[in-house]
Design an enzyme around this catalytic site. Sequence first.
Site, PDB file in Angstrom:
ATOM      1  CB  CYS A   6      -1.015   0.093   1.257  1.00  0.00           C
ATOM      2  SG  CYS A   6      -2.172  -1.238   1.241  1.00  0.00           S
ATOM      3  CB  CYS A  48      12.386   2.826  -5.276  1.00  0.00           C
ATOM      4  SG  CYS A  48      13.298   1.975  -3.892  1.00  0.00           S
TER       5      CYS A  48
END
Length: 392
Positions: free
Chosen positions: A197, A350
Amino acid sequence: MGRQPIVRSGRELSGPEITRYARHVLIPGVGLEGQERLVAAKVLVVGAGGLGSPALLYLAAAGVGTIGIVDTDVVDLTNLHRQVIHSEADIGRPKTESAEAAVHRVNPHVSVIRHDVRLDSRNALEVIKDYDVVVDGSDNFPTRYLVGDACVMLGKPHVWGSILRFDGQVSVWWAGHGPCYRCVFPQPPPPGSVPSCAEGGVLGVLCAAIGSVQSTEAIKLLLGIGEPLVGRLLVHDALAQTWDTLTVRADPDCPVCGTHPSVIELIDYVEFCGVPGAAAAGEEPVPTVTVREAADALAATDPPLLVDVRGEQERAIAAIPGAVPIHLDLFRSGAAFAGLPRDRRILIHCKVGGRSAEAARLALRAGFADVASVDGGMLAWIEQIDPAQTPY
Protein backbone atom coordinates in the site's frame (compact mmCIF):
# COMPACT_ATOMS: atom_id res chain seq x y z
CA MET A 1 -26.92 -22.85 7.97
CA GLY A 2 -24.98 -22.03 11.12
CA ARG A 3 -22.25 -24.02 12.84
CA GLN A 4 -21.57 -24.73 16.46
CA PRO A 5 -20.55 -21.52 18.25
CA ILE A 6 -16.85 -21.32 19.00
CA VAL A 7 -17.67 -19.81 22.38
CA ARG A 8 -19.98 -22.38 23.96
CA SER A 9 -20.97 -20.44 27.08
CA GLY A 10 -20.72 -16.96 28.51
CA ARG A 11 -21.31 -15.09 31.71
CA GLU A 12 -24.38 -13.34 33.04
CA LEU A 13 -24.65 -9.73 31.93
CA SER A 14 -25.27 -6.85 34.31
CA GLY A 15 -28.25 -4.54 33.88
CA PRO A 16 -26.18 -1.75 32.25
CA GLU A 17 -24.59 -4.29 29.92
CA ILE A 18 -28.00 -5.53 28.80
CA THR A 19 -28.95 -1.93 28.06
CA ARG A 20 -25.70 -1.29 26.15
CA TYR A 21 -26.16 -4.37 23.97
CA ALA A 22 -29.97 -4.27 23.80
CA ARG A 23 -30.09 -4.04 20.00
CA HIS A 24 -28.03 -7.23 19.82
CA VAL A 25 -30.15 -8.99 22.41
CA LEU A 26 -33.24 -8.27 20.30
CA ILE A 27 -31.84 -10.12 17.26
CA PRO A 28 -33.03 -13.73 16.85
CA GLY A 29 -29.90 -15.87 16.70
CA VAL A 30 -27.98 -13.56 19.02
CA GLY A 31 -30.21 -12.85 21.98
CA LEU A 32 -29.07 -12.68 25.56
CA GLU A 33 -27.20 -15.97 25.35
CA GLY A 34 -25.30 -14.88 22.27
CA GLN A 35 -24.30 -11.57 23.80
CA GLU A 36 -23.05 -13.41 26.86
CA ARG A 37 -20.85 -15.46 24.55
CA LEU A 38 -19.46 -12.34 22.92
CA VAL A 39 -18.56 -10.88 26.29
CA ALA A 40 -16.70 -14.12 27.09
CA ALA A 41 -14.96 -14.27 23.69
CA LYS A 42 -11.30 -13.61 22.91
CA VAL A 43 -10.32 -12.25 19.49
CA LEU A 44 -6.81 -11.48 18.29
CA VAL A 45 -6.44 -8.70 15.70
CA VAL A 46 -3.16 -8.81 13.80
CA GLY A 47 -2.32 -5.27 12.75
CA ALA A 48 -3.78 -2.02 14.07
CA GLY A 49 -3.74 -0.41 10.62
CA GLY A 50 -6.21 -0.02 7.78
CA LEU A 51 -8.11 -3.28 8.29
CA GLY A 52 -7.47 -3.53 12.01
CA SER A 53 -8.97 -0.10 12.65
CA PRO A 54 -12.61 -0.86 11.74
CA ALA A 55 -12.31 -4.42 13.01
CA LEU A 56 -11.11 -3.30 16.44
CA LEU A 57 -13.73 -0.59 16.77
CA TYR A 58 -16.65 -2.79 15.77
CA LEU A 59 -15.54 -5.79 17.79
CA ALA A 60 -15.21 -3.53 20.83
CA ALA A 61 -18.60 -1.95 20.21
CA ALA A 62 -20.12 -5.42 19.81
CA GLY A 63 -18.91 -6.33 23.29
CA VAL A 64 -16.19 -8.88 22.53
CA GLY A 65 -14.77 -9.25 26.03
CA THR A 66 -11.07 -9.63 25.30
CA ILE A 67 -9.30 -8.19 22.28
CA GLY A 68 -5.64 -8.76 21.57
CA ILE A 69 -3.76 -6.34 19.33
CA VAL A 70 -0.49 -7.24 17.57
CA ASP A 71 1.59 -4.44 16.07
CA THR A 72 5.06 -2.93 16.44
CA ASP A 73 4.56 0.14 14.29
CA VAL A 74 4.02 3.73 15.39
CA VAL A 75 1.36 6.08 14.05
CA ASP A 76 2.49 8.11 11.03
CA LEU A 77 0.78 11.00 9.22
CA THR A 78 0.43 8.84 6.09
CA ASN A 79 -1.71 6.37 8.10
CA LEU A 80 -4.50 8.75 8.95
CA HIS A 81 -6.49 8.72 5.70
CA ARG A 82 -7.48 5.11 6.37
CA GLN A 83 -6.47 4.03 9.88
CA VAL A 84 -9.40 5.66 11.61
CA ILE A 85 -8.62 4.25 15.03
CA HIS A 86 -5.74 6.76 15.25
CA SER A 87 -5.73 10.57 15.17
CA GLU A 88 -3.21 13.32 14.47
CA ALA A 89 -2.56 13.56 18.20
CA ASP A 90 -1.33 9.96 18.11
CA ILE A 91 1.48 10.53 15.59
CA GLY A 92 4.64 8.91 16.93
CA ARG A 93 2.68 6.82 19.44
CA PRO A 94 2.80 3.01 19.31
CA LYS A 95 -0.22 1.80 17.36
CA THR A 96 -1.16 -0.74 20.03
CA GLU A 97 -1.25 2.03 22.64
CA SER A 98 -3.31 4.35 20.44
CA ALA A 99 -5.66 1.52 19.47
CA GLU A 100 -6.13 0.46 23.08
CA ALA A 101 -7.15 3.99 24.04
CA ALA A 102 -9.61 4.16 21.13
CA VAL A 103 -11.12 0.77 22.01
CA HIS A 104 -11.68 1.90 25.58
CA ARG A 105 -13.31 5.11 24.37
CA VAL A 106 -15.77 2.95 22.45
CA ASN A 107 -16.27 0.40 25.21
CA PRO A 108 -14.45 0.72 28.54
CA HIS A 109 -15.56 -2.78 29.56
CA VAL A 110 -13.39 -4.53 26.94
CA SER A 111 -10.12 -6.03 28.14
CA VAL A 112 -7.27 -5.18 25.74
CA ILE A 113 -4.09 -7.23 25.56
CA ARG A 114 -1.28 -5.48 23.73
CA HIS A 115 1.27 -7.61 21.91
CA ASP A 116 4.05 -5.18 21.03
CA VAL A 117 5.97 -7.85 19.15
CA ARG A 118 6.66 -8.66 15.54
CA LEU A 119 5.08 -12.05 14.95
CA ASP A 120 7.58 -14.67 13.83
CA SER A 121 8.00 -18.44 13.93
CA ARG A 122 9.31 -18.26 17.49
CA ASN A 123 6.39 -16.45 19.12
CA ALA A 124 3.31 -16.82 16.89
CA LEU A 125 1.93 -20.02 18.43
CA GLU A 126 2.30 -18.64 21.94
CA VAL A 127 0.58 -15.36 21.04
CA ILE A 128 -2.31 -16.95 19.15
CA LYS A 129 -3.07 -20.05 21.24
CA ASP A 130 -5.40 -18.52 23.86
CA TYR A 131 -7.69 -16.68 21.40
CA ASP A 132 -10.91 -18.03 19.88
CA VAL A 133 -10.61 -16.30 16.49
CA VAL A 134 -7.80 -14.51 14.66
CA VAL A 135 -8.64 -11.46 12.52
CA ASP A 136 -5.72 -10.92 10.16
CA GLY A 137 -5.20 -7.35 8.98
CA SER A 138 -1.50 -7.77 8.18
CA ASP A 139 -0.06 -6.02 5.14
CA ASN A 140 2.77 -8.33 4.08
CA PHE A 141 3.07 -11.87 2.78
CA PRO A 142 5.44 -13.30 5.41
CA THR A 143 2.99 -12.43 8.19
CA ARG A 144 -0.01 -13.75 6.25
CA TYR A 145 1.64 -17.11 5.66
CA LEU A 146 2.89 -17.22 9.24
CA VAL A 147 -0.56 -16.50 10.70
CA GLY A 148 -2.20 -18.92 8.27
CA ASP A 149 0.13 -21.79 9.16
CA ALA A 150 -0.06 -21.06 12.90
CA CYS A 151 -3.87 -21.08 12.80
CA VAL A 152 -3.82 -24.48 11.07
CA MET A 153 -1.49 -25.90 13.71
CA LEU A 154 -3.66 -24.52 16.52
CA GLY A 155 -7.02 -25.29 14.89
CA LYS A 156 -8.07 -21.62 14.91
CA PRO A 157 -10.26 -19.91 12.31
CA HIS A 158 -8.28 -17.30 10.35
CA VAL A 159 -10.40 -14.34 9.24
CA TRP A 160 -8.26 -12.84 6.50
CA GLY A 161 -8.52 -9.63 4.52
CA SER A 162 -6.38 -7.94 1.89
CA ILE A 163 -6.60 -4.54 0.18
CA LEU A 164 -4.76 -2.60 -2.52
CA ARG A 165 -5.82 0.53 -4.39
CA PHE A 166 -9.54 -0.03 -5.13
CA ASP A 167 -9.70 -3.81 -4.59
CA GLY A 168 -10.22 -6.00 -1.57
CA GLN A 169 -10.54 -9.67 -0.68
CA VAL A 170 -11.79 -11.44 2.42
CA SER A 171 -12.28 -15.05 3.48
CA VAL A 172 -12.27 -17.38 6.46
CA TRP A 173 -9.55 -20.00 6.32
CA TRP A 174 -10.22 -22.90 8.68
CA ALA A 175 -8.51 -26.24 8.19
CA GLY A 176 -10.81 -29.17 8.88
CA HIS A 177 -13.85 -27.11 7.90
CA GLY A 178 -12.58 -25.80 4.57
CA PRO A 179 -9.35 -24.60 2.96
CA CYS A 180 -6.52 -22.89 4.75
CA TYR A 181 -4.65 -19.91 3.32
CA ARG A 182 -2.02 -22.13 1.68
CA CYS A 183 -4.64 -24.31 0.00
CA VAL A 184 -5.64 -21.31 -2.12
CA PHE A 185 -2.32 -19.45 -2.20
CA PRO A 186 0.26 -22.25 -2.07
CA GLN A 187 3.16 -20.01 -3.05
CA PRO A 188 3.77 -16.31 -2.44
CA PRO A 189 3.98 -14.07 -5.49
CA PRO A 190 7.45 -13.29 -6.87
CA PRO A 191 9.24 -10.82 -4.60
CA GLY A 192 8.35 -7.25 -5.51
CA SER A 193 5.65 -8.23 -8.02
CA VAL A 194 2.80 -7.02 -5.79
CA PRO A 195 3.22 -3.43 -4.55
CA SER A 196 2.54 -2.65 -0.93
CA CYS A 197 0.00 0.00 0.00
CA ALA A 198 2.96 2.32 0.65
CA GLU A 199 4.05 1.82 -2.96
CA GLY A 200 0.75 1.37 -4.80
CA GLY A 201 -1.67 3.29 -2.60
CA VAL A 202 -5.07 2.33 -1.21
CA LEU A 203 -8.47 4.01 -1.14
CA GLY A 204 -8.99 4.80 2.53
CA VAL A 205 -12.68 3.89 2.75
CA LEU A 206 -11.96 0.46 1.23
CA CYS A 207 -10.54 -0.48 4.63
CA ALA A 208 -13.97 0.04 6.20
CA ALA A 209 -15.65 -2.21 3.64
CA ILE A 210 -13.25 -5.13 4.10
CA GLY A 211 -12.55 -4.65 7.80
CA SER A 212 -16.26 -4.59 8.65
CA VAL A 213 -16.78 -7.86 6.76
CA GLN A 214 -13.96 -9.37 8.81
CA SER A 215 -15.64 -8.20 12.01
CA THR A 216 -18.95 -9.70 10.89
CA GLU A 217 -17.31 -13.03 10.10
CA ALA A 218 -15.58 -13.13 13.48
CA ILE A 219 -18.87 -12.51 15.30
CA LYS A 220 -20.69 -15.15 13.23
CA LEU A 221 -18.01 -17.69 14.10
CA LEU A 222 -18.09 -16.85 17.80
CA LEU A 223 -21.89 -17.21 17.90
CA GLY A 224 -22.30 -20.05 15.40
CA ILE A 225 -24.80 -18.11 13.29
CA GLY A 226 -25.21 -17.69 9.56
CA GLU A 227 -22.89 -19.16 6.94
CA PRO A 228 -19.31 -18.00 7.39
CA LEU A 229 -16.98 -17.39 4.46
CA VAL A 230 -15.42 -20.83 4.81
CA GLY A 231 -14.75 -22.17 1.33
CA ARG A 232 -15.62 -18.83 -0.25
CA LEU A 233 -13.41 -15.93 -1.30
CA LEU A 234 -15.22 -12.58 -1.41
CA VAL A 235 -13.73 -10.17 -3.95
CA HIS A 236 -14.65 -6.48 -3.86
CA ASP A 237 -14.11 -3.93 -6.64
CA ALA A 238 -14.83 -0.51 -5.15
CA LEU A 239 -14.76 1.30 -8.51
CA ALA A 240 -17.39 -0.99 -10.02
CA GLN A 241 -19.04 -1.39 -6.59
CA THR A 242 -19.26 -5.15 -7.04
CA TRP A 243 -18.86 -8.09 -4.69
CA ASP A 244 -18.05 -11.42 -6.32
CA THR A 245 -17.89 -14.77 -4.56
CA LEU A 246 -15.43 -17.44 -5.63
CA THR A 247 -15.69 -21.01 -4.39
CA VAL A 248 -12.40 -22.27 -2.97
CA ARG A 249 -11.65 -25.77 -1.74
CA ALA A 250 -9.25 -27.51 0.57
CA ASP A 251 -6.25 -29.03 -1.18
CA PRO A 252 -5.63 -32.63 -0.10
CA ASP A 253 -1.97 -32.11 -1.04
CA CYS A 254 -1.63 -28.88 0.96
CA PRO A 255 1.76 -28.91 2.71
CA VAL A 256 0.19 -27.61 5.93
CA CYS A 257 -3.33 -29.03 6.26
CA GLY A 258 -3.31 -31.78 3.62
CA THR A 259 -3.41 -35.54 4.05
CA HIS A 260 0.35 -35.81 4.38
CA PRO A 261 1.59 -32.40 5.55
CA SER A 262 5.25 -31.57 5.05
CA VAL A 263 5.18 -28.33 7.04
CA ILE A 264 4.64 -29.46 10.61
CA GLU A 265 6.30 -26.55 12.36
CA LEU A 266 6.59 -22.85 11.65
CA ILE A 267 9.34 -21.91 9.21
CA ASP A 268 11.29 -18.78 8.26
CA TYR A 269 8.54 -16.89 6.41
CA VAL A 270 10.71 -13.98 5.29
CA GLU A 271 12.95 -16.46 3.50
CA PHE A 272 9.91 -18.38 2.18
CA CYS A 273 8.38 -15.24 0.68
CA GLY A 274 11.67 -13.76 -0.48
CA VAL A 275 12.87 -10.19 -0.20
CA PRO A 276 12.92 -7.80 -3.19
CA GLY A 277 16.49 -7.33 -4.34
CA ALA A 278 17.83 -10.10 -2.12
CA ALA A 279 20.87 -12.00 -3.33
CA ALA A 280 20.48 -15.58 -4.43
CA ALA A 281 22.58 -18.22 -2.70
CA GLY A 282 26.26 -17.56 -3.38
CA GLU A 283 25.55 -14.26 -5.13
CA GLU A 284 27.16 -10.98 -4.10
CA PRO A 285 24.84 -8.38 -2.53
CA VAL A 286 23.83 -5.32 -4.55
CA PRO A 287 26.23 -2.36 -4.17
CA THR A 288 24.64 0.59 -2.36
CA VAL A 289 25.42 4.26 -1.79
CA THR A 290 24.04 6.58 0.85
CA VAL A 291 21.97 9.56 -0.19
CA ARG A 292 24.84 11.82 0.85
CA GLU A 293 27.23 9.90 -1.38
CA ALA A 294 24.70 10.07 -4.20
CA ALA A 295 24.28 13.83 -3.77
CA ASP A 296 28.07 14.37 -3.84
CA ALA A 297 28.41 12.19 -6.94
CA LEU A 298 25.61 14.04 -8.74
CA ALA A 299 27.30 17.37 -7.99
CA ALA A 300 30.62 16.26 -9.49
CA THR A 301 31.85 17.28 -12.96
CA ASP A 302 31.27 13.76 -14.31
CA PRO A 303 28.03 12.73 -12.58
CA PRO A 304 26.46 9.27 -12.76
CA LEU A 305 23.10 8.62 -14.39
CA LEU A 306 20.38 8.67 -11.73
CA VAL A 307 17.42 6.43 -12.50
CA ASP A 308 14.07 6.64 -10.67
CA VAL A 309 12.14 3.33 -10.82
CA ARG A 310 9.03 4.62 -9.06
CA GLY A 311 5.64 5.25 -10.64
CA GLU A 312 4.37 8.51 -12.05
CA GLN A 313 2.12 9.23 -9.05
CA GLU A 314 5.02 8.92 -6.63
CA ARG A 315 7.24 11.17 -8.73
CA ALA A 316 4.50 13.81 -8.73
CA ILE A 317 4.81 14.03 -4.93
CA ALA A 318 8.60 14.20 -4.67
CA ALA A 319 11.49 13.73 -7.07
CA ILE A 320 15.25 14.18 -7.27
CA PRO A 321 16.10 16.78 -9.95
CA GLY A 322 17.70 15.25 -13.02
CA ALA A 323 16.60 11.68 -12.30
CA VAL A 324 15.55 9.69 -15.37
CA PRO A 325 12.21 7.86 -14.85
CA ILE A 326 12.40 4.18 -15.86
CA HIS A 327 9.77 2.06 -14.13
CA LEU A 328 10.85 -1.12 -12.37
CA ASP A 329 8.62 -3.16 -14.69
CA LEU A 330 10.90 -2.19 -17.59
CA PHE A 331 13.85 -3.64 -15.71
CA ARG A 332 11.89 -6.83 -15.11
CA SER A 333 10.99 -7.14 -18.79
CA GLY A 334 14.48 -6.17 -19.93
CA ALA A 335 13.20 -3.23 -21.98
CA ALA A 336 15.10 -0.75 -19.78
CA PHE A 337 18.53 -2.04 -20.76
CA ALA A 338 18.50 -0.88 -24.39
CA GLY A 339 18.50 2.76 -23.30
CA LEU A 340 21.02 2.56 -20.45
CA PRO A 341 24.66 3.55 -21.03
CA ARG A 342 27.24 0.85 -20.36
CA ASP A 343 30.14 3.29 -20.08
CA ARG A 344 28.67 5.42 -17.28
CA ARG A 345 28.00 4.80 -13.62
CA ILE A 346 24.31 4.23 -12.84
CA LEU A 347 22.62 4.99 -9.52
CA ILE A 348 19.06 3.72 -9.04
CA HIS A 349 16.57 4.94 -6.46
CA CYS A 350 12.96 4.32 -5.38
CA LYS A 351 11.04 5.28 -2.25
CA VAL A 352 13.04 3.42 0.39
CA GLY A 353 15.45 1.10 -1.43
CA GLY A 354 13.71 -2.22 -2.05
CA ARG A 355 12.66 -1.67 -5.65
CA SER A 356 15.93 0.04 -6.55
CA ALA A 357 17.88 -2.92 -5.17
CA GLU A 358 15.87 -5.25 -7.39
CA ALA A 359 16.45 -3.04 -10.45
CA ALA A 360 20.18 -2.79 -9.70
CA ARG A 361 20.47 -6.55 -9.40
CA LEU A 362 18.70 -7.05 -12.72
CA ALA A 363 21.03 -4.53 -14.36
CA LEU A 364 24.07 -6.28 -12.95
CA ARG A 365 22.79 -9.60 -14.27
CA ALA A 366 22.33 -7.95 -17.67
CA GLY A 367 26.02 -7.09 -17.77
CA PHE A 368 26.11 -3.51 -16.48
CA ALA A 369 29.28 -3.25 -14.44
CA ASP A 370 28.92 -0.05 -12.40
CA VAL A 371 25.46 0.03 -10.83
CA ALA A 372 24.39 0.85 -7.27
CA SER A 373 21.15 1.26 -5.35
CA VAL A 374 20.56 4.42 -3.31
CA ASP A 375 20.03 3.23 0.25
CA GLY A 376 16.93 4.73 1.85
CA GLY A 377 15.68 6.12 -1.44
CA MET A 378 13.49 9.19 -1.77
CA LEU A 379 12.53 9.32 1.90
CA ALA A 380 16.17 9.39 2.99
CA TRP A 381 16.89 12.04 0.35
CA ILE A 382 14.12 14.24 1.74
CA GLU A 383 15.27 13.75 5.31
CA GLN A 384 18.97 14.35 4.72
CA ILE A 385 19.33 16.35 1.50
CA ASP A 386 16.13 18.18 0.53
CA PRO A 387 13.72 18.57 3.48
CA ALA A 388 11.66 21.10 1.50
CA GLN A 389 10.12 18.19 -0.45
CA THR A 390 7.09 16.31 0.81
CA PRO A 391 7.51 12.85 2.38
CA TYR A 392 4.83 10.30 1.61
